[in-house]
Design a protein around this motif. Structure first.
Motif, PDB file in Angstrom:
ATOM      1  N   GLY A 122      57.867  45.169  41.503  1.00 35.61           N
ATOM      2  CA  GLY A 122      57.759  43.724  40.993  1.00 35.61           C
ATOM      3  C   GLY A 122      56.625  42.816  41.172  1.00 35.61           C
ATOM      4  N   ASN A 123      56.057  42.990  42.349  1.00 29.48           N
ATOM      5  CA  ASN A 123      54.877  42.151  43.061  1.00 29.48           C
ATOM      6  C   ASN A 123      53.677  42.787  42.221  1.00 29.48           C
ATOM      7  N   CYS A 124      53.541  44.129  41.902  1.00 28.42           N
ATOM      8  CA  CYS A 124      52.405  44.570  41.140  1.00 28.42           C
ATOM      9  C   CYS A 124      52.565  44.253  39.690  1.00 28.42           C
ATOM     10  N   VAL A 125      53.769  44.146  39.073  1.00 30.13           N
ATOM     11  CA  VAL A 125      53.793  43.613  37.629  1.00 30.13           C
ATOM     12  C   VAL A 125      53.460  42.203  37.490  1.00 30.13           C
ATOM     13  N   ASP A 126      53.993  41.338  38.319  1.00 33.95           N
ATOM     14  CA  ASP A 126      53.797  39.877  38.361  1.00 33.95           C
ATOM     15  C   ASP A 126      52.140  39.654  38.425  1.00 33.95           C
ATOM     16  N   ALA A 129      49.923  40.712  35.505  1.00 36.46           N
ATOM     17  CA  ALA A 129      50.012  40.025  34.151  1.00 36.46           C
ATOM     18  C   ALA A 129      48.846  38.818  34.412  1.00 36.46           C
ATOM     19  N   LEU A 130      48.226  38.457  35.650  1.00 29.25           N
ATOM     20  CA  LEU A 130      47.200  37.607  35.629  1.00 29.25           C
ATOM     21  C   LEU A 130      45.679  38.339  35.442  1.00 29.25           C
ATOM     22  N   THR A 155      40.418  47.536  36.522  1.00 32.18           N
ATOM     23  CA  THR A 155      41.321  47.887  35.352  1.00 32.18           C
ATOM     24  C   THR A 155      41.627  46.705  34.696  1.00 32.18           C
ATOM     25  N   LYS A 156      41.542  45.377  35.325  1.00 30.52           N
ATOM     26  CA  LYS A 156      41.832  44.064  34.507  1.00 30.52           C
ATOM     27  C   LYS A 156      43.259  44.170  34.002  1.00 30.52           C
ATOM     28  N   GLY A 157      44.128  44.253  35.102  1.00 30.10           N
ATOM     29  CA  GLY A 157      45.594  44.074  34.676  1.00 30.10           C
ATOM     30  C   GLY A 157      46.345  45.159  34.429  1.00 30.10           C
ATOM     31  N   ASP A 158      45.960  46.373  34.557  1.00 29.35           N
ATOM     32  CA  ASP A 158      46.759  47.677  34.310  1.00 29.35           C
ATOM     33  C   ASP A 158      47.068  47.715  35.868  1.00 29.35           C
TER      34      ASP A 158
END
Length: 162
Positions: A122-126, A129-130, A155-158
């Motif tokens: 969950g932290n990674c997904v949040d 997104a930035l 990876t800029k957001g991946d």
């Protein structure tokens, strides 16, 4: 994961294996190869211009501070502790997304130029997104996870699954 310390907490005492015990006698430890990775970040010339920060969502920031002062990194006897590596700390209630934005504001480093590693999806997904490069490390920052995160950066957001 400081949230996992409920029922124990400070003060933390040093064990012979360099881990800690909380006041209830529960073992507190660093996951994966965190000792080695942080020591490398602190001592290797290739990282001398890198800003190292910690982001922790905890109700007990004093506990985190105590653990960072007591966890020695590198080989036993190095005299270097987690706290010695951190140039910036976001340790308080909130979420990792807010923590990373604060780190970006404080350092002037663009979110797209950051690497974030975490063992909670969950932290990674949040944070992804930035636009931050994110490494999901469910077993902690192992040597392989660290290598893979560096290899794939940016990876800029991946999300990199380690």
């Amino acid at each position: 994961d400081m949230y996992m310390l409920w029922g124990g907490g400070a003060p933390f005492s040093l064990r012979t294996d360099r881990d800690l015990d909380d006041q209830a006698g529960k073992r507190v430890y660093l996951m994966g190869a965190v000792r080695e990775v942080l020591y490398e970040l602190k001592t290797a010339d290739e990282w001398k211009d890198t800003v190292i920060a910690v982001a922790s969502c905890t109700d007990e920031p004093e506990w985190a501070q105590e653990c960072m002062r007591k966890f020695e990194i590198g080989q036993a006897g190095s005299g270097v502790y987690v706290k010695d590596v951190m140039q910036l700390e976001e340790i308080h209630k909130g979420n990792k997304r807010g923590h990373l934005k604060s780190i970006a504001d404080a350092t002037g480093i663009a979110l797209e130029d950051m690497l974030f590693l975490d063992n909670e999806r969950g932290n990674c997904v949040d944070v992804a997104a930035l636009g931050v490069t994110v490494a999901y490390c469910p077993e902690g920052v192992t040597a392989e996870a660290w290598r893979l995160a560096l290899e794939k950066f940016p990876t800029k957001g991946d999300i990199i699954n380690c």
